[in-house]
Design a protein around this motif. Structure first.
Motif, PDB file in Angstrom:
ATOM      1  N   ILE A   5       0.852  -1.202   0.000  1.00  0.00           N
ATOM      2  CA  ILE A   5       0.000   0.000   0.000  1.00  0.00           C
ATOM      3  C   ILE A   5       0.886   1.251   0.000  1.00  0.00           C
ATOM      4  CG2 ILE A   5      -1.863   1.265   1.125  1.00  0.00           C
ATOM      5  CD1 ILE A   5      -2.699  -1.263   2.523  1.00  0.00           C
ATOM      6  N   ILE A   6       1.783   1.293   0.959  1.00  0.00           N
ATOM      7  CA  ILE A   6       2.650   2.466   1.121  1.00  0.00           C
ATOM      8  C   ILE A   6       4.103   2.014   1.045  1.00  0.00           C
ATOM      9  CG2 ILE A   6       3.427   4.261   2.743  1.00  0.00           C
ATOM     10  CD1 ILE A   6       0.633   4.903   2.067  1.00  0.00           C
ATOM     11  N   GLN A   7       4.898   2.782   0.371  1.00  0.00           N
ATOM     12  CA  GLN A   7       6.316   2.459   0.282  1.00  0.00           C
ATOM     13  C   GLN A   7       7.139   3.721   0.517  1.00  0.00           C
ATOM     14  OE1 GLN A   7       7.095   0.314  -3.269  1.00  0.00           O
ATOM     15  NE2 GLN A   7       8.996  -0.538  -2.449  1.00  0.00           N
ATOM     16  N   ALA A   8       8.170   3.584   1.341  1.00  0.00           N
ATOM     17  CA  ALA A   8       9.119   4.693   1.524  1.00  0.00           C
ATOM     18  C   ALA A   8      10.413   4.298   0.843  1.00  0.00           C
ATOM     19  CB  ALA A   8       9.364   4.933   3.008  1.00  0.00           C
ATOM     20  N   GLU A   9      10.963   5.224   0.069  1.00  0.00           N
ATOM     21  CA  GLU A   9      12.230   4.964  -0.618  1.00  0.00           C
ATOM     22  C   GLU A   9      13.238   6.018  -0.191  1.00  0.00           C
ATOM     23  OE1 GLU A   9      10.637   2.887  -4.744  1.00  0.00           O
ATOM     24  OE2 GLU A   9      11.182   5.010  -4.781  1.00  0.00           O
ATOM     25  N   ARG A  10      14.260   5.563   0.510  1.00  0.00           N
ATOM     26  CA  ARG A  10      15.330   6.449   0.986  1.00  0.00           C
ATOM     27  C   ARG A  10      14.750   7.739   1.577  1.00  0.00           C
ATOM     28  NH1 ARG A  10      19.867   4.331   0.158  1.00  0.00           N
ATOM     29  NH2 ARG A  10      21.160   6.169   0.401  1.00  0.00           N
ATOM     30  N   LEU A  11      13.761   7.529   2.435  1.00  0.00           N
ATOM     31  CA  LEU A  11      13.040   8.654   3.039  1.00  0.00           C
ATOM     32  C   LEU A  11      13.888   9.306   4.135  1.00  0.00           C
ATOM     33  CD1 LEU A  11      10.557  10.326   3.970  1.00  0.00           C
ATOM     34  CD2 LEU A  11       9.733   8.281   5.128  1.00  0.00           C
ATOM     35  N   SER A  12      14.111  10.599   3.997  1.00  0.00           N
ATOM     36  CA  SER A  12      14.832  11.345   5.029  1.00  0.00           C
ATOM     37  C   SER A  12      13.994  12.547   5.437  1.00  0.00           C
ATOM     38  CB  SER A  12      16.192  11.832   4.516  1.00  0.00           C
ATOM     39  OG  SER A  12      17.023  10.734   4.234  1.00  0.00           O
ATOM     40  N   LYS A  13      14.123  12.887   6.721  1.00  0.00           N
ATOM     41  CA  LYS A  13      13.403  14.048   7.228  1.00  0.00           C
ATOM     42  C   LYS A  13      14.301  14.763   8.231  1.00  0.00           C
ATOM     43  CE  LYS A  13       9.869  16.722   8.260  1.00  0.00           C
ATOM     44  NZ  LYS A  13       9.247  17.628   7.286  1.00  0.00           N
ATOM     45  N   SER A  14      14.457  16.048   8.021  1.00  0.00           N
ATOM     46  CA  SER A  14      15.156  16.832   9.044  1.00  0.00           C
ATOM     47  C   SER A  14      14.377  18.100   9.294  1.00  0.00           C
ATOM     48  CB  SER A  14      16.598  17.114   8.632  1.00  0.00           C
ATOM     49  OG  SER A  14      16.695  17.375   7.271  1.00  0.00           O
ATOM     50  N   TYR A  15      14.588  18.648  10.479  1.00  0.00           N
ATOM     51  CA  TYR A  15      13.962  19.912  10.862  1.00  0.00           C
ATOM     52  C   TYR A  15      15.061  20.931  11.073  1.00  0.00           C
ATOM     53  CZ  TYR A  15       9.767  17.203  11.964  1.00  0.00           C
ATOM     54  OH  TYR A  15       8.675  16.385  11.902  1.00  0.00           O
ATOM     55  N   ALA A  16      14.784  22.144  10.664  1.00  0.00           N
ATOM     56  CA  ALA A  16      15.737  23.219  10.938  1.00  0.00           C
ATOM     57  C   ALA A  16      15.093  24.158  11.947  1.00  0.00           C
ATOM     58  CB  ALA A  16      16.066  23.969   9.664  1.00  0.00           C
ATOM     59  N   ALA A  17      15.763  24.400  13.047  1.00  0.00           N
ATOM     60  CA  ALA A  17      15.260  25.355  14.046  1.00  0.00           C
ATOM     61  C   ALA A  17      16.445  26.102  14.623  1.00  0.00           C
ATOM     62  CB  ALA A  17      14.498  24.609  15.147  1.00  0.00           C
ATOM     63  N   ASP A  18      16.322  27.414  14.674  1.00  0.00           N
ATOM     64  CA  ASP A  18      17.390  28.280  15.207  1.00  0.00           C
ATOM     65  C   ASP A  18      18.732  27.978  14.540  1.00  0.00           C
ATOM     66  OD1 ASP A  18      15.467  29.284  16.947  1.00  0.00           O
ATOM     67  OD2 ASP A  18      15.929  27.771  18.463  1.00  0.00           O
ATOM     68  N   GLY A  19      18.688  27.754  13.225  1.00  0.00           N
ATOM     69  CA  GLY A  19      19.927  27.523  12.490  1.00  0.00           C
ATOM     70  C   GLY A  19      20.525  26.140  12.703  1.00  0.00           C
TER      71      GLY A  19
END
Ligand code: ATP
Length: 256
Positions: A5-19
């Motif tokens: 149903i769902i596939q993630a491929e080389r999924l990356s997530k980052s957050y930027a806060a205060d540099g």
């Protein structure tokens, strides 16, 4: 082989806060399969909720791709994404987040009116059937404030499936419940899964995770392990204990 149903491929997530850039998910590859009850476990801050939100289109990804039934959803327009979430996905959170001035029945039925190609009468019939299935018949015409936390969460589970979603995403659905209500909500999720509903649930709790037939272990934004289990059957205390022991042993091997 079950359809994906769902596939993630080389999924990356980052957050930027205060540099400062915080890398939460790093090159995650995974698939969610039709009919599975998948649990995502891992230490606090490992990225479980972030993964759930990226897989369900609730949050954007920084790199990589998420596919729904083979089609990328990462670059969908917001309106198309909202449509996909409303028609194909169901959501349950730690808090029920019911609309306070609608009854439990209305909380279930109102999102159901968004279902494409279904009449209002048919939606009301689906909502009524869910009220019975979730054992809410006596409280369906009460406002959330007149009901218990367990009843509210059962209502939230009913709301999540009113549009017959392809997959229900649940983020710590029992995290705010006492033991008795936790068991009731878990039973409902198991019942839905036994009837074919695909579920992906984030949890800290081994007693919740043992209901799944597949457990993913996330650490520092990387999937470190996966355990496949036979489908959960409502059983006696010994069955539950043996299953918990198996999951605990596996978690220990991952330094949980
Ligand atoms: N919107 C945001 N902005 C900045 N950082 C965030 C944001 N959302 C999450 N994070 C950070 O990402 C990391 C992973 O958070 P996430 O909630 O996905 O972890 P989790 O494994 O679900 O944790 P928990 O089990 O405690 O709920 C944490 O360090 C968190 O502070």
């Amino acid at each position: 082989m079950k359809p994906i149903i769902i596939q993630a491929e080389r999924l990356s997530k980052s957050y930027a806060a205060d540099g400062v850039q915080t890398h939460v998910l790093s090159n995650v590859d995974l698939a969610l399969y039709e009919g599975d009850f998948t649990a995502v476990m891992g230490p606090s801050g490992s990225g479980k909720s972030t993964l759930l939100y990226c897989l369900s289109g609730m949050d954007t990804v920084t790199a990589g791709d998420v596919l729904y039934r083979g089609s990328s959803i990462t670059s969908l327009r917001e309106q198309d994404m909202a449509e996909l979430r409303a028609q194909r996905f169901g959501f349950v959170f730690q808090q029920a987040h019911l609309v306070s001035n609608l009854t439990l029945f209305e909380n279930i039925a109102v999102p159901g009116y968004l279902k494409a190609g279904r009449s209002a009468a048919a939606t009301r019939a689906v909502a009524s059937a869910l009220v019975d299935r979730m054992d809410l018949a006596g409280d369906a015409h009460h406002l959330p404030s007149q009901t218990s936390g367990g009843q509210q969460q059962r209502c939230a589970v009913a709301r999540s499936v009113v549009n017959g979603p392809d997959v229900v995403f649940a983020d710590e659905p029992t995290g705010a419940l006492n033991r008795a209500n936790t068991l009731e909500v878990l039973s409902l999720l198991c019942e839905l899964n036994a009837a074919g509903q695909s579920i992906c649930m984030v949890t800290h709790d081994v007693q919740c995770a043992v209901r799944a037939n597949r457990i993913l272990y996330l650490e520092d934004g990387v999937i470190k392990g996966e355990l496949d289990l036979p489908a959960y059957l409502e059983g006696d205390a010994a069955y539950l204990k043996a299953r918990e022991a198996q999951v605990n042993a596996w978690l220990s091997s991952l330094s949980w």
